[in-house]
Enzyme design. Structure first.
Site, PDB file in Angstrom:
ATOM      1  N   ASP A  72       0.834  -1.213   0.000  1.00 52.41           N
ATOM      2  CA  ASP A  72       0.000   0.000   0.000  1.00 52.41           C
ATOM      3  C   ASP A  72       0.864   1.256   0.000  1.00 52.41           C
ATOM      4  O   ASP A  72       0.407   2.325  -0.418  1.00 52.41           O
ATOM      5  CB  ASP A  72      -0.867   0.051   1.275  1.00 52.41           C
ATOM      6  CG  ASP A  72      -1.792  -1.146   1.376  1.00 52.41           C
ATOM      7  OD1 ASP A  72      -2.264  -1.622   0.317  1.00 52.41           O
ATOM      8  OD2 ASP A  72      -2.012  -1.624   2.505  1.00 52.41           O
ATOM      9  N   LYS A 121      18.021   7.587   7.740  1.00 56.50           N
ATOM     10  CA  LYS A 121      18.308   6.208   7.342  1.00 56.50           C
ATOM     11  C   LYS A 121      19.751   5.862   7.677  1.00 56.50           C
ATOM     12  O   LYS A 121      20.604   6.723   7.501  1.00 56.50           O
ATOM     13  CB  LYS A 121      18.117   6.038   5.823  1.00 56.50           C
ATOM     14  CG  LYS A 121      16.717   6.247   5.336  1.00 56.50           C
ATOM     15  CD  LYS A 121      16.678   6.229   3.809  1.00 56.50           C
ATOM     16  CE  LYS A 121      17.242   7.505   3.212  1.00 56.50           C
ATOM     17  NZ  LYS A 121      17.264   7.521   1.737  1.00 56.50           N
ATOM     18  N   ASP A 133      18.731   2.705  -3.748  1.00 61.12           N
ATOM     19  CA  ASP A 133      19.894   2.264  -4.532  1.00 61.12           C
ATOM     20  C   ASP A 133      21.054   1.816  -3.655  1.00 61.12           C
ATOM     21  O   ASP A 133      21.995   1.224  -4.162  1.00 61.12           O
ATOM     22  CB  ASP A 133      20.369   3.395  -5.457  1.00 61.12           C
ATOM     23  CG  ASP A 133      20.956   4.564  -4.680  1.00 61.12           C
ATOM     24  OD1 ASP A 133      20.264   5.082  -3.766  1.00 61.12           O
ATOM     25  OD2 ASP A 133      22.105   4.965  -4.960  1.00 61.12           O
TER      26      ASP A 133
END
Lengths: 307, 307
Positions: free
Chosen positions: A23, A228, A253
């Site tokens: 979702d 992150k 990536d």
């Protein structure tokens, strides 16, 4: 050894099955949607495809100098339409963490900011009091009087309970010394993100992690990082979007930040693209620990689902 | 476990025997001769006693902002007479290492300096070409044009073969970015010293090691350090004074820098004083790895040798 990822490029049935499993798609940006100043062909159409199928897209970036509104403008400048609410940058992540998770009681709830205006904007939006940041009073050489006033505390704000360090193009000795004094007096240590370098103009420059590392070196303390691959950022994203992790996919990536972020966050899936830093060798090599669930040559390969 | 140190305070015979064992005494300064602005009673007389017995005294300091001449003036200001040739500071140590040990061939033998005028003075004395340092052109905010000019190399001096980082009260993003670019292009990485903090005004501020640590974080490379306890400094001292290590004693207050420096340098002896950072517990505790050969309560206890 983790099982190898499923290759989706050129396989419309597998792509449709992949899209249907989720979702929410969390997108890393540079290396996925564009590279430097170059927008990859098909990026806008791929995002539209996902939105048209009712998916939520979220742009997740460690860029700490920009507010979400700044970043929305950057996306628009690249030709990518977006809403502020689709953007999750580390400055915002930090502000949310401070206001909704740390929740320090007043009066000792001020943040000493080492960083640029994006952090200040997001702290203001969340109603978090702060000092430092872009204050012109700190953009100057340290003086003998400063050393005395830091030692006796008269230059310090007694209400500071947090030091938040992000990328600061105006870093100087005075700011580092002040940050250190606050940490010595018990302030909590946060960092927007710990990227050691900042990719720009096809080379690298000091990143946010290289601005906070003097404080790490002085205190021996590691900051809570809000970018992150820190799971503090994932917790903040989950809190904001009330997402079902099992039906969320991280697209990126870089194995060591993006894909690791998704795997450690126990998301339902991770999708690697080969248009950025990491190559197939990253997960095919012996003993690879970070292996995505899916991969494509380039993001726009997902458009094959339309046919 | 290393054997425990011999206690000399109040034992004139042992003190005389101790003094007779050495020709050269290397002195740490702060915490041994003085503390902050306070000269310890008997410091000058103790140094005179050693000199009158024909001993060479050398003041060894990690202070990288001062040249030897600056430091001689500082000693004079504290009431301690000395000669420039008795002083060995990390800026001088670095200059000697570059000119006499590294000996880079021209033209790629320039040093990019992150630091203050003391380093520049010593490099000039040793005939080493350099850029950066106190150059006012680098004491400014980084601009978008700078990023481009660093990426295409036009802002860089192609003759730089060394990056030397010391304590810099004018550290900024531009200098860190330039240092990183030079290291990426293969320059050798040196640091005057790696002290994480600088004791001043009864508290601590960022030290030289916290100025170079962003470069460590960006490159993953550890610099050759020219201050205590690095043995590169000991090699430079030995080269300069042609001393016999077996007849040399290191005197200091810190186990982890001074005494470690003397032990790793295989000097004939080490003398700890209890007027600074370390206490007896440092060597008496279980598993202590750094144990001095001798200790006194305070340096001037050596004056009992006169009686």
């Amino acid at each position: 050894m983790a099982s190898q990822p499923k290759y989706l490029t050129g396989d419309p049935a597998a792509i449709n099955e992949f899209i249907d499993k989720f979702d929410v798609f969390l997108f890393d940006c540079d290396g996925v949607l564009w590279s430097g100043d170059h927008l990859f062909e098909g990026t806008v159409e791929t995002l539209e495809l996902l939105r048209s199928r009712g998916k939520r897209v979220v742009f997740v970036t460690n860029n700490s100098t920009k507010s979400r509104e700044d970043y929305r403008r950057k996306l628009a400048g690249m030709g990518i339409p977006s809403e502020v609410d689709e953007i999750f940058a580390s400055a915002y992540s930090s502000a949310v963490y401070i206001s909704r998770i740390l929740r320090l009681p007043a009066p000792r709830n001020k943040v000493f900011v080492i960083g640029e205006s994006g952090i200040e904007h997001e702290l203001r939006t969340e109603g978090v009091p702060f000092v430092g940041g872009t204050d012109p009073a700190l953009r100057r050489d340290v003086t003998p009087e400063d050393f005395r006033a830091m030692a006796d505390g008269s230059l310090l704000d007694p209400d500071v309970g947090v030091v938040l360090a992000g990328l600061d193009f105006h870093i100087n000795y005075l700011k580092l010394a002040l940050g250190f004094q606050y940490l010595r007096r018990g302030a909590k240590f946060l960092a927007t993100n710990l990227d050691s370098t900042l990719p720009m103009s096809h080379t690298f420059f000091p990143g946010a992690g290289s601005i906070s590392v003097p404080l790490v070196n002085m205190t021996g303390e590691t900051p809570v990082a809000l970018g992150k691959p820190s799971q503090a950022m994932m917790d903040a994203i989950e809190g904001k979007f009330q997402l079902d992790r099992a039906r969320t996919c991280m697209v990126g990536d870089r194995m060591d930040t993006d894909i690791k972020f998704g795997i450690q966050g126990q998301l339902g899936g991770t999708l690697a693209v080969l248009t950025g830093v990491s190559t197939k060798e990253h997960w095919e090599k012996e003993g690879a620990e970070v292996v995505p669930a899916y991969y494509v040559d380039k993001l726009s390969d997902l458009r094959a689902a339309e046919s």
